[in-house]
Design a protein around this motif. Structure first.
Motif, PDB file in Angstrom:
ATOM      1  N   THR A  16       0.235 -12.119  22.028  1.00 15.82           N
ATOM      2  CA  THR A  16      -0.298 -13.237  21.251  1.00 15.82           C
ATOM      3  C   THR A  16      -1.035 -12.735  20.013  1.00 15.82           C
ATOM      4  OG1 THR A  16      -0.568 -14.523  23.280  1.00 15.82           O
ATOM      5  CG2 THR A  16      -1.759 -15.281  21.347  1.00 15.82           C
ATOM      6  N   ALA A  17      -1.835 -11.682  20.196  1.00 14.37           N
ATOM      7  CA  ALA A  17      -2.554 -11.109  19.056  1.00 14.37           C
ATOM      8  C   ALA A  17      -1.579 -10.594  18.001  1.00 14.37           C
ATOM      9  CB  ALA A  17      -3.460  -9.976  19.537  1.00 14.37           C
ATOM     10  N   GLN A  18      -0.467  -9.988  18.443  1.00 11.93           N
ATOM     11  CA  GLN A  18       0.539  -9.512  17.488  1.00 11.93           C
ATOM     12  C   GLN A  18       1.225 -10.677  16.779  1.00 11.93           C
ATOM     13  OE1 GLN A  18       0.967  -6.432  16.553  1.00 11.93           O
ATOM     14  NE2 GLN A  18      -0.530  -5.649  18.008  1.00 11.93           N
ATOM     15  N   ALA A  19       1.455 -11.757  17.505  1.00 10.40           N
ATOM     16  CA  ALA A  19       2.052 -12.939  16.878  1.00 10.40           C
ATOM     17  C   ALA A  19       1.147 -13.477  15.771  1.00 10.40           C
ATOM     18  CB  ALA A  19       2.303 -14.023  17.932  1.00 10.40           C
ATOM     19  N   ILE A  20      -0.156 -13.473  16.025  1.00  9.00           N
ATOM     20  CA  ILE A  20      -1.108 -13.953  15.014  1.00  9.00           C
ATOM     21  C   ILE A  20      -1.068 -13.060  13.776  1.00  9.00           C
ATOM     22  CG2 ILE A  20      -3.543 -14.375  14.545  1.00  9.00           C
ATOM     23  CD1 ILE A  20      -2.231 -16.379  16.494  1.00  9.00           C
ATOM     24  N   LEU A  21      -1.009 -11.745  13.989  1.00 10.27           N
ATOM     25  CA  LEU A  21      -0.926 -10.823  12.848  1.00 10.27           C
ATOM     26  C   LEU A  21       0.378 -11.027  12.074  1.00 10.27           C
ATOM     27  CD1 LEU A  21      -2.268  -7.512  14.442  1.00 10.27           C
ATOM     28  CD2 LEU A  21      -3.418  -8.938  12.755  1.00 10.27           C
ATOM     29  N   PHE A  22       1.470 -11.233  12.778  1.00 11.36           N
ATOM     30  CA  PHE A  22       2.760 -11.437  12.130  1.00 11.36           C
ATOM     31  C   PHE A  22       2.746 -12.729  11.311  1.00 11.36           C
ATOM     32  CE2 PHE A  22       7.263 -12.821  12.242  1.00 11.36           C
ATOM     33  CZ  PHE A  22       7.836 -11.742  11.611  1.00 11.36           C
ATOM     34  N   LEU A  23       2.186 -13.791  11.885  1.00  9.36           N
ATOM     35  CA  LEU A  23       2.092 -15.068  11.163  1.00  9.36           C
ATOM     36  C   LEU A  23       1.194 -14.935   9.935  1.00  9.36           C
ATOM     37  CD1 LEU A  23       1.785 -17.320  14.321  1.00  9.36           C
ATOM     38  CD2 LEU A  23       3.589 -17.546  12.590  1.00  9.36           C
ATOM     39  N   GLN A  24       0.115 -14.193  10.078  1.00 10.62           N
ATOM     40  CA  GLN A  24      -0.784 -13.971   8.946  1.00 10.62           C
ATOM     41  C   GLN A  24      -0.049 -13.245   7.818  1.00 10.62           C
ATOM     42  OE1 GLN A  24      -5.069 -12.859   9.477  1.00 10.62           O
ATOM     43  NE2 GLN A  24      -4.417 -10.934   8.565  1.00 10.62           N
ATOM     44  N   ASP A  25       0.753 -12.243   8.181  1.00 14.14           N
ATOM     45  CA  ASP A  25       1.525 -11.518   7.170  1.00 14.14           C
ATOM     46  C   ASP A  25       2.582 -12.417   6.527  1.00 14.14           C
ATOM     47  OD1 ASP A  25       0.053  -9.283   7.632  1.00 14.14           O
ATOM     48  OD2 ASP A  25       1.546  -8.270   8.870  1.00 14.14           O
ATOM     49  N   PHE A  26       3.199 -13.263   7.336  1.00 15.16           N
ATOM     50  CA  PHE A  26       4.189 -14.180   6.784  1.00 15.16           C
ATOM     51  C   PHE A  26       3.540 -15.156   5.797  1.00 15.16           C
ATOM     52  CE2 PHE A  26       8.274 -13.700   9.043  1.00 15.16           C
ATOM     53  CZ  PHE A  26       9.103 -14.199   8.068  1.00 15.16           C
ATOM     54  N   LYS A  27       2.317 -15.576   6.105  1.00 11.66           N
ATOM     55  CA  LYS A  27       1.603 -16.454   5.179  1.00 11.66           C
ATOM     56  C   LYS A  27       1.267 -15.709   3.884  1.00 11.66           C
ATOM     57  CE  LYS A  27      -0.329 -20.507   4.335  1.00 11.66           C
ATOM     58  NZ  LYS A  27       0.364 -21.791   4.421  1.00 11.66           N
ATOM     59  N   LEU A  28       0.957 -14.422   4.009  1.00 12.99           N
ATOM     60  CA  LEU A  28       0.716 -13.608   2.819  1.00 12.99           C
ATOM     61  C   LEU A  28       1.973 -13.569   1.952  1.00 12.99           C
ATOM     62  CD1 LEU A  28      -1.090 -11.660   1.206  1.00 12.99           C
ATOM     63  CD2 LEU A  28      -0.219  -9.808   2.655  1.00 12.99           C
ATOM     64  N   GLY A  29       3.124 -13.370   2.591  1.00 11.13           N
ATOM     65  CA  GLY A  29       4.383 -13.415   1.847  1.00 11.13           C
ATOM     66  C   GLY A  29       4.622 -14.773   1.226  1.00 11.13           C
ATOM     67  N   HIS A  30       4.187 -15.832   1.916  1.00  8.85           N
ATOM     68  CA  HIS A  30       4.284 -17.199   1.418  1.00  8.85           C
ATOM     69  C   HIS A  30       3.481 -17.339   0.126  1.00  8.85           C
ATOM     70  CE1 HIS A  30       5.497 -21.312   2.459  1.00  8.85           C
ATOM     71  NE2 HIS A  30       4.300 -21.738   2.097  1.00  8.85           N
ATOM     72  N   TYR A  31       2.252 -16.814   0.133  1.00  6.52           N
ATOM     73  CA  TYR A  31       1.404 -16.881  -1.057  1.00  6.52           C
ATOM     74  C   TYR A  31       1.964 -16.038  -2.209  1.00  6.52           C
ATOM     75  CZ  TYR A  31      -2.450 -19.064   1.562  1.00  6.52           C
ATOM     76  OH  TYR A  31      -3.238 -19.923   2.289  1.00  6.52           O
ATOM     77  N   MET A  32       2.497 -14.847  -1.871  1.00  8.40           N
ATOM     78  CA  MET A  32       2.931 -13.891  -2.895  1.00  8.40           C
ATOM     79  C   MET A  32       4.396 -14.077  -3.282  1.00  8.40           C
ATOM     80  SD  MET A  32       0.112 -12.389  -3.377  1.00  8.40           S
ATOM     81  CE  MET A  32       0.704 -11.262  -4.613  1.00  8.40           C
ATOM     82  N   LYS A  33       5.067 -15.061  -2.684  1.00 13.66           N
ATOM     83  CA  LYS A  33       6.467 -15.392  -2.984  1.00 13.66           C
ATOM     84  C   LYS A  33       7.398 -14.213  -2.716  1.00 13.66           C
ATOM     85  CE  LYS A  33       4.741 -19.241  -4.194  1.00 13.66           C
ATOM     86  NZ  LYS A  33       3.403 -18.876  -3.722  1.00 13.66           N
ATOM     87  N   ILE A  34       7.222 -13.605  -1.531  1.00  9.58           N
ATOM     88  CA  ILE A  34       8.091 -12.515  -1.081  1.00  9.58           C
ATOM     89  C   ILE A  34       9.252 -13.131  -0.296  1.00  9.58           C
ATOM     90  CG2 ILE A  34       8.232 -10.431   0.333  1.00  9.58           C
ATOM     91  CD1 ILE A  34       5.223 -10.066  -0.151  1.00  9.58           C
ATOM     92  N   PRO A  35      10.484 -12.710  -0.543  1.00 11.43           N
ATOM     93  CA  PRO A  35      11.616 -13.270   0.215  1.00 11.43           C
ATOM     94  C   PRO A  35      11.397 -13.137   1.720  1.00 11.43           C
ATOM     95  CG  PRO A  35      12.409 -11.906  -1.590  1.00 11.43           C
ATOM     96  CD  PRO A  35      10.914 -11.728  -1.541  1.00 11.43           C
ATOM     97  N   PRO A  36      11.505 -14.234   2.474  1.00  8.79           N
ATOM     98  CA  PRO A  36      11.217 -14.198   3.919  1.00  8.79           C
ATOM     99  C   PRO A  36      12.076 -13.202   4.698  1.00  8.79           C
ATOM    100  CG  PRO A  36      11.288 -16.460   3.152  1.00  8.79           C
ATOM    101  CD  PRO A  36      11.754 -15.615   2.008  1.00  8.79           C
ATOM    102  N   LYS A  37      13.365 -13.086   4.334  1.00 10.64           N
ATOM    103  CA  LYS A  37      14.223 -12.150   5.057  1.00 10.64           C
ATOM    104  C   LYS A  37      13.775 -10.712   4.825  1.00 10.64           C
ATOM    105  CE  LYS A  37      18.439 -14.964   5.312  1.00 10.64           C
ATOM    106  NZ  LYS A  37      19.876 -15.049   4.944  1.00 10.64           N
TER     107      LYS A  37
END
Length: 579
Positions: free
Chosen positions: A344-365
């Motif tokens: 669960t803790a790793q899932a939270i870190l992964f989601l946080q990183d995905f949100k960072l990519g969301h903010y920085m407009k990094i391609p999700p794939k």
């Protein structure tokens, strides 16, 4: 890797949603902008990159003091220095093992090491946490200790260790069969029940309440929003600018990527449990149960983290569940806890990183592939590093035998070990059930479920009072949750710094705060990290731990703070109180 599956299932709610803003990411965004934006320096001022470099170099240079020359600045407890022979005074004044009155630190790692950076935590969250911390540490704990609740005065006031009835450290070898690594009932009956320090007892009760409060808080405050988000997610109708830009410019990660990875990793997770002669003790159904637990709690824990920058753990409830179902098997307890809580803790870190990519407009794939590869590499490096340290650092994780100034005290791992005794060896039935000393702690589940409702009712009665909605009962109840791995001095330093920057500076110098606050945090973190690495590879790796003097100890010099105050209890290094 299990965490990627949960992240994929809940990314629509915790990444795409504009309501989930992940405060800690703002530090990274500010740093990336400082590094890459082209900025013209104003007259007499600094660009954000120049400001970052100034902070980084200053933090790096100063960190040699707590890392090498004067480790004691990590906790300065003046009350102990004045009353050197008073147990009570040291209990009150010790920042590391007591109530920490008057204790402070001159080290950024003390401020930010256990509770995330205070500069990234919203002021309302800082207030909630500090209110809960003060209530527990300065109201509940003193009353419980000096009223001798659960024979509290036989043991240290704050400790993560386990004790016998007469205040001695618990000898686990007497209740554990080292051939089978299973509980020895005969040895236990002839020895002693496990006793905990009074703070450790109530910290478990508060953990029960925090988890229950998290569920009810998310349901009553965010239930409608989550339902609306579920409809929006199905219809793909989120309307914030970040979501629109990401959807317009990039293809999302196909959901089947996550499901395929999750299926493969679940199979891999079962292999070590079913193989190796079942030395890990946990059967396949235990893995599936841990996975179900993680799946159930990832969303509510993610909502709290995404809005307050504080992560609530599943560790206690995971240990409780498997401890009742499969008692007397400590390795099974630890493995179950890892698959349920750590995933669960790793899932939270992964989601946080995905949100960072969301903010920085990094391609999700691209983000997904890089994180996947990074996780495999990092896990291998972590494993190799841990194995190397365990086999090369003499007396690692044993502070009583380590040289002065050694950093290898392992406070979090020490708690992990003692938890395996409490929940795995002896089991919750003999701790918090009808056979144990602490069965009343189960009432905290009920307290936690009910706690958010008065706040919710007040927010409906007085809808114009927006401050009422900022009262977050999971944060208040779990405010002291980082203790005892963290120390009281960590909380005070964290709270003071957080309130100064996110309340005082934010209100009076909002322009400076918006431009520099998160970059300041990044610079301080980077300076401490680089100096720690440099110190280790150039000095500590060769056994050079700094000059030999009073300040070389990673301690606040309050040795009596861990002493019992009950009459007749004899502990080495402590005075014996008379009847």
């Amino acid at each position: 890797m299990l965490g990627y599956g949960w992240a994929g299932i809940f990314r629509k709610f915790l990444v795409d949603s504009p309501y989930m803003w992940w405060p800690n990411n703002l530090i990274q965004v500010s740093l990336f902008r400082a590094l890459h934006d082209v900025e013209v320096r104003s007259k007499g001022g600094l660009t954000r990159l120049q400001f970052f470099l100034v902070v980084f170099v200053s933090s790096f240079a100063y960190s040699i003091v707590p890392n090498y020359f004067f480790p004691s600045v990590t906790a300065l407890s003046f009350v102990c220095w004045v009353w050197k022979d008073s147990v009570t005074a040291q209990i009150i004044g010790a920042g590391r093992g007591g109530l920490g009155i008057g204790s402070f630190a001159l080290d950024w790692s003390t401020v930010a090491s256990f509770l995330q950076s205070p500069l990234a935590t919203p002021a309302f969250a800082v207030i909630n946490i500090m209110v809960g911390f003060v209530i527990v540490v300065y109201i509940l704990l003193p009353i419980a200790y000096w009223s001798n609740s659960y024979e509290a005065r036989r043991f240290p006031i704050i400790s993560s260790h386990v004790f016998t009835d007469d205040g001695e450290k618990y000898d686990v070898s007497r209740v554990l069969n080292y051939t089978t690594f299973e509980f020895n009932q005969q040895g236990y009956d002839g020895y002693s029940k496990i006793n905990l320090s009074v703070f450790f007892v109530y910290s478990y009760g508060l953990s029960f309440a925090t988890l229950a409060a998290t569920m009810s808080h998310v349901v009553i405050f965010h239930g409608r929003t989550i339902w609306q988000q579920a409809i929006s997610a199905v219809q793909d109708k989120f309307s914030d600018v970040h979501y629109r830009l990401m959807k317009k410019n990039y293809e999302p990660v196909p959901q089947w990527w996550f499901y395929t990875l999750l299926t493969i990793v679940i199979g891999l997770a079962m292999l070590p449990c079913e193989g190796f002669g079942r030395q890990l003790q946990l059967p396949y159904w235990g893995v599936l149960l841990a996975i179900g637990l993680a799946l159930f709690f990832t969303l509510p824990i993610g909502v709290i983290m995404a809005t307050t920058n504080q992560q609530l753990g599943l560790n206690v409830i995971a240990e409780l569940i498997i401890g009742y179902i499969y008692s007397g098997k400590p390795l099974a307890n630890v493995v179950f806890k890892t698959y349920g809580y750590i995933s669960t803790a790793q899932a939270i870190l992964f989601l946080q990183d995905f949100k960072l990519g969301h903010y920085m407009k990094i391609p999700p794939k691209s983000m997904f592939v890089v994180q996947l590869v990074g996780t495999v590499i990092a896990s291998s490096v972590y494993f190799g590093t841990a194995w190397w340290l365990l086999t090369t650092v003499k007396h690692i994780c044993d502070p009583s035998k380590l040289p002065e100034g050694s950093p290898w005290t392992c406070p979090a791992d020490d708690i992990f070990y003692n938890a395996s005794i409490i929940w795995g060896v002896v089991g919750p039935l003999r701790m918090f059930g009808r056979l144990g000393l602490y069965s009343k702690m189960n009432y905290f589940f009920l307290i936690g479920i009910l706690a958010p409702f008065p706040v919710w009712v007040l927010s409906r009665i007085f809808p114009e009072q927006n401050w009422i909605k900022l009262i977050n009962m999971p944060l208040i109840i779990g405010g002291s949750g980082a203790l005892p791995a963290a120390r009281v001095v960590n909380y005070w330093c964290w709270g003071v710094v957080g309130m100064f920057f996110n309340f005082v500076v934010y209100r009076r110098f909002k322009g400076w705060w918006a431009r520099h606050n998160y970059i300041l945090s990044a610079g301080l973190d980077a300076g401490v990290a680089f100096m720690a690495i440099l110190c280790y590879f150039t000095l500590q790796m060769s056994g050079i731990n700094g000059p030999s003097w009073w300040g070389a100890q990673l301690d606040d010099h309050c040795p009596l703070a861990s002493c019992p105050t009950a009459p007749g209890i004899e502990v080495e290094g402590c005075p014996v109180f008379q009847y």
